[in-house]
Enzyme design. Structure first.
Site, PDB file in Angstrom:
ATOM      1  N   GLU A 104      61.803  32.277  -5.581  1.00 57.93           N
ATOM      2  CA  GLU A 104      62.729  31.312  -6.089  1.00 57.93           C
ATOM      3  C   GLU A 104      63.207  30.336  -5.144  1.00 57.93           C
ATOM      4  O   GLU A 104      63.320  29.102  -5.630  1.00 57.93           O
ATOM      5  CB  GLU A 104      63.884  32.156  -6.707  1.00 57.93           C
ATOM      6  CG  GLU A 104      63.436  33.040  -7.854  1.00 57.93           C
ATOM      7  CD  GLU A 104      64.969  33.832  -8.031  1.00 57.93           C
ATOM      8  OE1 GLU A 104      65.317  34.745  -7.244  1.00 57.93           O
ATOM      9  OE2 GLU A 104      65.345  33.597  -9.387  1.00 57.93           O
ATOM     10  N   GLU A 124      61.608  41.667  -9.480  1.00 54.29           N
ATOM     11  CA  GLU A 124      62.959  42.174  -9.513  1.00 54.29           C
ATOM     12  C   GLU A 124      62.893  43.245 -10.592  1.00 54.29           C
ATOM     13  O   GLU A 124      63.733  44.058 -10.365  1.00 54.29           O
ATOM     14  CB  GLU A 124      64.027  40.917  -9.988  1.00 54.29           C
ATOM     15  CG  GLU A 124      64.308  39.780  -8.882  1.00 54.29           C
ATOM     16  CD  GLU A 124      63.237  38.697  -8.598  1.00 54.29           C
ATOM     17  OE1 GLU A 124      62.202  39.010  -9.115  1.00 54.29           O
ATOM     18  OE2 GLU A 124      63.521  37.688  -7.883  1.00 54.29           O
TER      19      GLU A 124
HETATM   20  C1  3H9 Z   1      65.963  39.480  -5.485  1.00 52.33           C
HETATM   21  O1  3H9 Z   1      65.101  38.755  -4.645  1.00 52.33           O
HETATM   22  C2  3H9 Z   1      66.877  39.032  -6.338  1.00 52.33           C
HETATM   23  C3  3H9 Z   1      66.809  37.622  -6.673  1.00 52.33           C
HETATM   24  O2  3H9 Z   1      65.938  37.291  -7.747  1.00 52.33           O
HETATM   25  C4  3H9 Z   1      68.160  37.143  -7.004  1.00 52.33           C
HETATM   26  C5  3H9 Z   1      69.294  37.091  -6.076  1.00 52.33           C
HETATM   27  C6  3H9 Z   1      70.566  36.467  -6.602  1.00 52.33           C
HETATM   28  N1  3H9 Z   1      65.636  43.318   1.650  1.00 52.33           N
HETATM   29  O3  3H9 Z   1      57.786  47.536   2.354  1.00 52.33           O
HETATM   30  P1  3H9 Z   1      57.693  47.514   3.908  1.00 52.33           P
HETATM   31  C7  3H9 Z   1      62.676  46.111   4.380  1.00 52.33           C
HETATM   32  S1  3H9 Z   1      65.387  41.032  -5.552  1.00 52.33           S
HETATM   33  C8  3H9 Z   1      65.944  44.315   2.576  1.00 52.33           C
HETATM   34  O4  3H9 Z   1      57.595  48.949   4.619  1.00 52.33           O
HETATM   35  P2  3H9 Z   1      55.284  46.113   3.766  1.00 52.33           P
HETATM   36  C9  3H9 Z   1      61.983  47.729   4.052  1.00 52.33           C
HETATM   37  O5  3H9 Z   1      62.817  48.540   3.628  1.00 52.33           O
HETATM   38  C10 3H9 Z   1      64.184  41.274  -4.167  1.00 52.33           C
HETATM   39  N2  3H9 Z   1      65.199  44.955   3.342  1.00 52.33           N
HETATM   40  O6  3H9 Z   1      56.585  46.552   4.534  1.00 52.33           O
HETATM   41  C11 3H9 Z   1      61.390  48.155   5.319  1.00 52.33           C
HETATM   42  O7  3H9 Z   1      62.534  48.678   6.287  1.00 52.33           O
HETATM   43  P3  3H9 Z   1      62.422  49.892   7.264  1.00 52.33           P
HETATM   44  C12 3H9 Z   1      62.981  41.165  -4.432  1.00 52.33           C
HETATM   45  C13 3H9 Z   1      63.572  44.805   2.741  1.00 52.33           C
HETATM   46  O8  3H9 Z   1      54.708  45.416   4.633  1.00 52.33           O
HETATM   47  C14 3H9 Z   1      60.928  46.878   6.077  1.00 52.33           C
HETATM   48  O9  3H9 Z   1      61.523  45.792   5.546  1.00 52.33           O
HETATM   49  N3  3H9 Z   1      62.016  41.306  -3.356  1.00 52.33           N
HETATM   50  C15 3H9 Z   1      63.414  43.981   1.954  1.00 52.33           C
HETATM   51  O10 3H9 Z   1      54.339  47.340   3.353  1.00 52.33           O
HETATM   52  C16 3H9 Z   1      59.168  46.688   5.800  1.00 52.33           C
HETATM   53  O11 3H9 Z   1      59.229  47.008   4.402  1.00 52.33           O
HETATM   54  C17 3H9 Z   1      61.264  42.499  -3.716  1.00 52.33           C
HETATM   55  O12 3H9 Z   1      61.598  43.370  -4.331  1.00 52.33           O
HETATM   56  C18 3H9 Z   1      64.451  43.376   1.243  1.00 52.33           C
HETATM   57  N4  3H9 Z   1      64.068  42.628   0.083  1.00 52.33           N
HETATM   58  O13 3H9 Z   1      55.748  45.259   2.479  1.00 52.33           O
HETATM   59  C19 3H9 Z   1      60.379  42.842  -2.411  1.00 52.33           C
HETATM   60  N5  3H9 Z   1      62.098  44.020   1.733  1.00 52.33           N
HETATM   61  O14 3H9 Z   1      61.103  49.145   8.214  1.00 52.33           O
HETATM   62  C20 3H9 Z   1      60.625  44.042  -1.652  1.00 52.33           C
HETATM   63  C21 3H9 Z   1      61.499  44.966   2.613  1.00 52.33           C
HETATM   64  O15 3H9 Z   1      63.515  50.044   7.788  1.00 52.33           O
HETATM   65  N6  3H9 Z   1      59.631  44.148  -0.442  1.00 52.33           N
HETATM   66  N7  3H9 Z   1      62.522  45.484   3.145  1.00 52.33           N
HETATM   67  O16 3H9 Z   1      61.761  51.088   6.425  1.00 52.33           O
HETATM   68  C22 3H9 Z   1      58.281  44.520  -0.696  1.00 52.33           C
HETATM   69  O17 3H9 Z   1      57.629  44.541  -1.790  1.00 52.33           O
HETATM   70  C23 3H9 Z   1      57.631  44.984   0.705  1.00 52.33           C
HETATM   71  O18 3H9 Z   1      58.512  45.430   1.652  1.00 52.33           O
HETATM   72  C24 3H9 Z   1      56.812  43.598   1.151  1.00 52.33           C
HETATM   73  C25 3H9 Z   1      56.361  43.983   2.325  1.00 52.33           C
HETATM   74  C26 3H9 Z   1      55.865  43.647   0.328  1.00 52.33           C
HETATM   75  C27 3H9 Z   1      57.545  42.392   1.454  1.00 52.33           C
END
Ligand code: 3H9
Length: 697
Positions: A104, A124
């Site tokens: 976004e 999301e």
């Molecule tokens: C949103 O954006 C709402 C908005 O529309 C509106 C707002 C008003 N936040 O998965 P990994 C941490 S909703 C905090 O193992 P990979 C994760 O916990 C969000 N922490 O790595 C982990 O911590 P730890 C929309 C996060 O390379 C570490 O990072 N976005 C977040 O396999 C590594 O993660 C999503 O839903 C976060 N957003 O995959 C994306 N993301 O090492 C969610 C990750 O302590 N994330 N962490 O366990 C993912 O899909 C995957 O993490 C990603 C990397 C593909 C990015």
């Protein structure tokens, strides 16, 4: 400018850099840093602006760890509106995964350039949310309504190429991304292209039928979930009103979903999945063994699926069978699975062929002498497994990891068949193994730390969600399932029908009803297992009387065209069979059971609380490391609805006190054989503690 956002002017271009590892999530500090930076860029001598990120990815979304806490300014939608309003051209430079609030952010920029390997998306919905920072309003204006709905309802990331086709990315970057983005910004300035704001674009006018079709699809595929209908409403509003009215509605519905228990459950699952990968007491520095080749013993459905899981991740596999004939059969199942994947559009022909070429066959153990890991996936017979492990001990090179895919057997006993117990553990895949995400990694008594750490890392490489289990009959998942299936059968004989028991569970959210699961797995499997047990170990006769009668009448389930249900030979369509009702009624009478109407709520509570009660025992016995691990097992291996957070999260949501009270009620009604409350559950309730307190013990 700040620790997480920096600002420099380089050759007349304002370069805003986000540096917030690991995934550049939009924490309050990042939002504030971006706001300060865009304000500075608006007022200084720079000619254009680029926003890019350091590290492995562009911003991967809002900071999920801030969810549920009080709002901290600046709010993301306001920040993004301010970025978009900037009078200078703003270019987003994307690499890694630009997701959710991160994408976004990119959409609020006027132009987007991305490296070919980047992925963009709005996931999301997987957290029970909707894009809440203008995504539901900007994407349909840029890419059209249908594409916007597809992107947001599926929540799956798309490639740079696909995003370019949809008009969501403007240019593919060649070479260094920062440099390419600066050149692009320069070019835009020189050509006189001004800011191009998605919010100012007209929305397309679409027929209501498009939204109705999306709603119908969601009702089927995302049954029970509340976020998808909210997303559809946002997009509908985006097209019917102006941007600001649409964004206001988006904000209202985002706030609503944020406080919805479904989102709390899905966020729990997100973190539980990542937590599960961590083994308590195992240092991050544990050295890993190299795994560059794998041997799989047994070319049945399971072995074939396991072989495909590794080949699909680029790891060569040698598949071992007892004869050329069996090997040919196994390889041909793999061939037809790949052909199916190509037909369904899951794999390109080229990729399927490359994966298939990584699987070779063999019929002699000598061919496994050099592989780094062997997974035994033969019939679940403990003696056969021990013989195989003794052979592996003689054949395999020192340091090879030896794994059994047993579903129930004692991994310690299997390991004892070798002289290298530290190298042995369980890798319990779920069928079909090339599709199902769950992998139970069974840590035996003497499994070495580096063997466990290597297996957990390998699971991630083959895109499985791994959960560590201790050794016990059935490990975490199948052990809990016993009570669940027992209650399903008891509900049936006490008054239900296959279709009423299944419907109660499916309406509650399970992917499939328990009776249909039995038909799919084959009723003869449980029958044979029961026959092998002495009478006193077979359990409650009322719980297996009907399936035994069905098997003895040749009704094995789907494979024989009839089991608890009838199956159309061509379409496999399931339909109820009056004959089964007659059998159930007859057997109930023979057991002196007076049948009664069982309310759906009772069916659900009996089945789910049977899971939960055993889950508490598994926790207390140290078989699972934490409650979230049990939830992950059930969601990824057993069709438990993710939006309910898994059995243990669900129990916490209901309230442990209420759960215990219901279990006690069942004990009083049905007897303590099946319904003795788990001691840990009682202890927590008595001391007024929650599962979270126990986790932090
Ligand atoms: C949103 O954006 C709402 C908005 O529309 C509106 C707002 C008003 N936040 O998965 P990994 C941490 S909703 C905090 O193992 P990979 C994760 O916990 C969000 N922490 O790595 C982990 O911590 P730890 C929309 C996060 O390379 C570490 O990072 N976005 C977040 O396999 C590594 O993660 C999503 O839903 C976060 N957003 O995959 C994306 N993301 O090492 C969610 C990750 O302590 N994330 N962490 O366990 C993912 O899909 C995957 O993490 C990603 C990397 C593909 C990015």
């Amino acid at each position: 400018m700040s620790d997480v956002v920096s600002y420099v002017i380089d050759r007349n271009i304002a370069v805003i850099t986000v540096k917030n590892p690991p995934v550049n999530a939009l924490s309050q500090a990042v939002r504030q840093g971006l706001l300060d930076a865009i304000r500075q860029a608006s007022g200084d001598e720079s000619k254009a602006v680029i926003i890019h990120c350091e590290g492995r990815t562009f911003i991967a979304g809002a900071d999920i760890t801030e969810f549920g806490k009080p709002h901290a300014e600046p709010l993301l939608p306001d920040l993004l509106n301010e970025i978009e309003a900037c009078g200078k051209v703003v270019v987003a430079a994307l690499h890694g995964t630009a997701l959710g609030g991160g994408f976004e952010t990119a959409l609020s920029c006027h132009y987007r350039i991305a490296v070919p390997e980047a992925k963009v998306g709005l996931p999301e919905v997987k957290l029970g949310l909707l894009p809440g920072a203008g995504g539901t309003q900007r994407v349909p204006r840029l890419a059209g309504v249908e594409a916007a709905l597809d992107l947001m309802l599926a929540g799956a990331p798309i490639s740079t190429e696909h995003a370019m086709q949809l008009g969501l990315v403007d240019r593919m970057a060649d070479g260094d991304l920062r440099e390419a983005a600066m050149n692009y910004a320069q070019e835009l300035v020189e050509s006189g292209a001004g800011p191009r704001r998605a919010s100012e674009m007209d929305g397309e006018s679409v027929d209501d039928a498009v939204f109705d079709a999306a709603a119908a699809m969601v009702a089927k595929r995302a049954r029970g979930q509340s976020a998808p209908p909210r997303i559809i409403e946002c997009v509908r509003t985006a097209m019917a009103t102006g941007f600001s009215a649409g964004q206001k509605r988006e904000r209202e519905l985002f706030t609503e979903s944020m406080s919805d228990p479904q989102s709390a459950a899905l966020r729990h699952v997100f973190f539980a999945e990542r937590e599960a990968a961590k083994v308590v007491g195992l240092s991050k520095e544990t050295p890993l063994r190299e795994i560059n080749s794998v041997g799989v013993i047994g070319g049945g459905t399971m072995g074939g699926g396991i072989a495909m899981s590794f080949a699909n991740a680029g790891i060569p596999v040698r598949l071992l069978e007892i004869s050329e004939e069996a090997l040919e059969r196994g390889l041909s199942i793999i061939d037809s699975n790949y052909a199916g994947s190509v037909k369904r559009g899951k794999l390109s022909e080229d990729k399927a062929q490359k994966c298939r070429e990584l699987i070779s066959g063999a019929t002699d153990y000598g061919s496994l002498a050099d592989v780094d890991l062997v997974i035994e996936a033969v019939f679940d017979d403990p003696e056969l497994k021990k013989t195989i492990f003794a052979k592996l001990d003689e054949t395999c090179k020192a340091g090879a990891i030896l794994a059994t895919n047993t579903s129930y057997q004692d991994v310690d006993e299997i390991a004892k068949a070798t002289n290298r117990r530290p190298d042995v553990l369980g890798m319990h895949f779920f069928s079909p193994a090339h599709i199902m995400k769950l992998l139970e990694v069974v840590r035996a008594d003497k499994t070495a730390d580096d063997v466990l750490a290597t297996t957990m890392a390998l699971a991630k490489r083959i895109r499985k969600v791994a959960v560590v289990s201790g050794v016990c009959y059935g490990f975490i998942g199948n052990r809990m399932l016993q009570g669940y299936f027992r209650e399903a059968q008891l509900c049936l004989i006490e008054g239900g029908l296959p279709e009423t028991v299944d419907a109660a569970m499916v309406d509650w959210g399970m992917a499939m009803g328990p009776i249909s699961v039995g038909d799919l797995a084959g009723l003869d499997v449980g029958y044979k297992a029961r026959q092998a047990l002495p009478d006193h170990e077979r359990g409650d006769p009322a719980a297996f009387r009907v399936p035994d009668v069905l098997v003895e009448a040749g009704r094995f389930g789907q494979k024989s065209g009839k089991g608890f249900y009838l199956y159309d030979p061509d379409t496999r369509k399931q339909s109820p069979d009056p004959e089964v009702q007659t059998i159930i009624e007859r057997e109930a009478a023979a057991l002196n059971i007076e049948r009664r109407e069982i309310p759906a709520a009772e069916i659900v509570d009996r089945l789910i609380y049977a899971l939960v009660n055993e889950g508490f025992r598994i926790l207390e016995g140290g078989i699972a490391q934490r409650p979230g691990d049990i939830d992950v097992v059930y969601i990824y291996g057993y069709g438990f609805p993710a939006w309910r957070g898994g059995p243990m999260h669900y129990a916490s949501e209901v309230g442990l006190e209420k759960v215990l009270a219901r279990i006690v009620e069942f004990r009083d009604r049905f007897g303590e054989d099946h319904w003795t409350p788990a001691p840990l559950l009682e202890k927590l309730v008595l001391s007024g503690r929650s599962l979270a307190d126990w986790t932090e013990r």
